[in-house]
Design an enzyme around this catalytic site. Structure first.
Site, PDB file in Angstrom:
ATOM      1  N   ILE A 168      -0.229  -5.030   5.891  1.00 15.35           N
ATOM      2  CA  ILE A 168       0.120  -6.456   5.811  1.00 15.35           C
ATOM      3  C   ILE A 168       1.634  -6.484   5.647  1.00 15.35           C
ATOM      4  O   ILE A 168       2.199  -5.716   4.863  1.00 15.35           O
ATOM      5  CB  ILE A 168      -0.604  -7.173   4.649  1.00 15.35           C
ATOM      6  CG1 ILE A 168      -0.190  -8.657   4.545  1.00 15.35           C
ATOM      7  CG2 ILE A 168      -0.379  -6.489   3.306  1.00 15.35           C
ATOM      8  CD1 ILE A 168      -1.029  -9.468   3.530  1.00 15.35           C
ATOM      9  N   SER A 169       2.309  -7.359   6.380  1.00  8.76           N
ATOM     10  CA  SER A 169       3.774  -7.396   6.349  1.00  8.76           C
ATOM     11  C   SER A 169       4.286  -7.830   4.980  1.00  8.76           C
ATOM     12  O   SER A 169       3.632  -8.573   4.251  1.00  8.76           O
ATOM     13  CB  SER A 169       4.304  -8.350   7.414  1.00  8.76           C
ATOM     14  OG  SER A 169       4.041  -7.844   8.691  1.00  8.76           O
ATOM     15  N   GLN A 170       5.508  -7.399   4.723  1.00  4.73           N
ATOM     16  CA  GLN A 170       6.236  -7.736   3.505  1.00  4.73           C
ATOM     17  C   GLN A 170       6.528  -9.259   3.504  1.00  4.73           C
ATOM     18  O   GLN A 170       6.910  -9.782   4.562  1.00  4.73           O
ATOM     19  CB  GLN A 170       7.530  -6.973   3.681  1.00  4.73           C
ATOM     20  CG  GLN A 170       8.355  -6.635   2.553  1.00  4.73           C
ATOM     21  CD  GLN A 170       9.711  -6.141   3.092  1.00  4.73           C
ATOM     22  OE1 GLN A 170       9.835  -5.731   4.257  1.00  4.73           O
ATOM     23  NE2 GLN A 170      10.688  -6.209   2.241  1.00  4.73           N
TER      24      GLN A 170
END
Ligand code: SAH
Length: 223
Positions: free
Chosen positions: A72-74
């Site tokens: 999951i992206s930052q």
């Protein structure tokens, strides 16, 4: 006398609300200025997108594993890419390549009229679909496909966001950008740079190098 027990669910809700507020403070400190993006992020609970064991870390500014070797992206990069795509304007039709667990998709659903998102790993499409349904993101359509080809049947898009690192900018995506549209894409293998491509006219594009980033690779085919 009745004993009032704190409801554990409410407890989690309170913590996540407070930690979510801290996340917004941090995003502002990191330079995110678009209030519409910040407000969209504040409405999306990031903890529901990760496994329960990791949910305690959901509001840290880190990418986290979501299974199948993906992440999951930052929060910072989700905010930054959304801000670049919006450029201070409401979005109409957006294409995302790399749905993953659907976090960026959920944020986009609060910023655009229609969101189309493509993911190559089928179980992630199912996972994302569940999360987006839970959050009532009714303006989103997910597709299990190779995003390198875009979605020609739905194009043109006024914004395209690629959330996996490409070795080069796919020609199909350039062609599916509306005139005046914006494409945000990480490019590179070891060293990756975020690029903004703006379509100026039928045949002219302007390319701007933005900042170093770290994404999982954009692969070909489906699985
Ligand atoms: N947008 C996500 C980031 C997911 S990570 C978020 O908000 O967290 C990147 C995703 O891109 C992975 O799920 C990976 O499977 C997917 N991906 C990689 N190559 C792809 C391709 N060619 N087409 C579609 N999805 C792709």
């Amino acid at each position: 006398m009745a004993i009032i027990r704190p409801n554990s669910q409410a407890g989690i809700g309170m913590t996540s609300l407070r930690t979510r507020e801290r996340m917004l403070v941090r995003l502002r400190e990191q330079g995110i200025k678009d209030e519409v993006v910040l407000s969209a992020i504040s409405t999306i609970p990031r903890h529901i997108f990760v496994d329960e064991a990791l949910s305690i870390r959901a509001y840290e500014d880190v990418s986290l594993p979501i299974g199948y070797g993906q992440t999951i992206s930052q929060p910072y990069i989700v905010a930054r890419m959304s801000e670049i795509l919006r450029n201070g304007q409401p979005l109409q039709k957006v294409l995302e390549i790399g749905t993953g667990c659907g976090y960026q998709t959920a944020v986009l659903s609060r910023l655009a009229k229609e969101v189309y998102s493509v993911e190559r790993i089928r179980p992630l499409v199912m996972k994302a679909r569940g999360h987006l349904r839970e959050l009532k993101c009714i303006n989103v359509k997910l597709d299990h496909a190779d995003g390198n080809m875009g979605l020609p049947q739905i194009a043109p898009f006024d914004a395209i966001i690629v959330t996996a690192a490409a070795s080069h900018i796919p020609q199909d995506l350039l062609e599916q950008l509306a005139i005046g549209g914006r494409l945000v894409i990480p490019v590179g293998t070891d060293e990756q740079i975020l690029f903004l491509v703006e379509r100026i006219s039928q045949s002219d594009y302007r390319q701007t190098k933005l900042e170093p980033v770290k994404f999982v690779p954009l692969l070909g085919g489906v699985s």
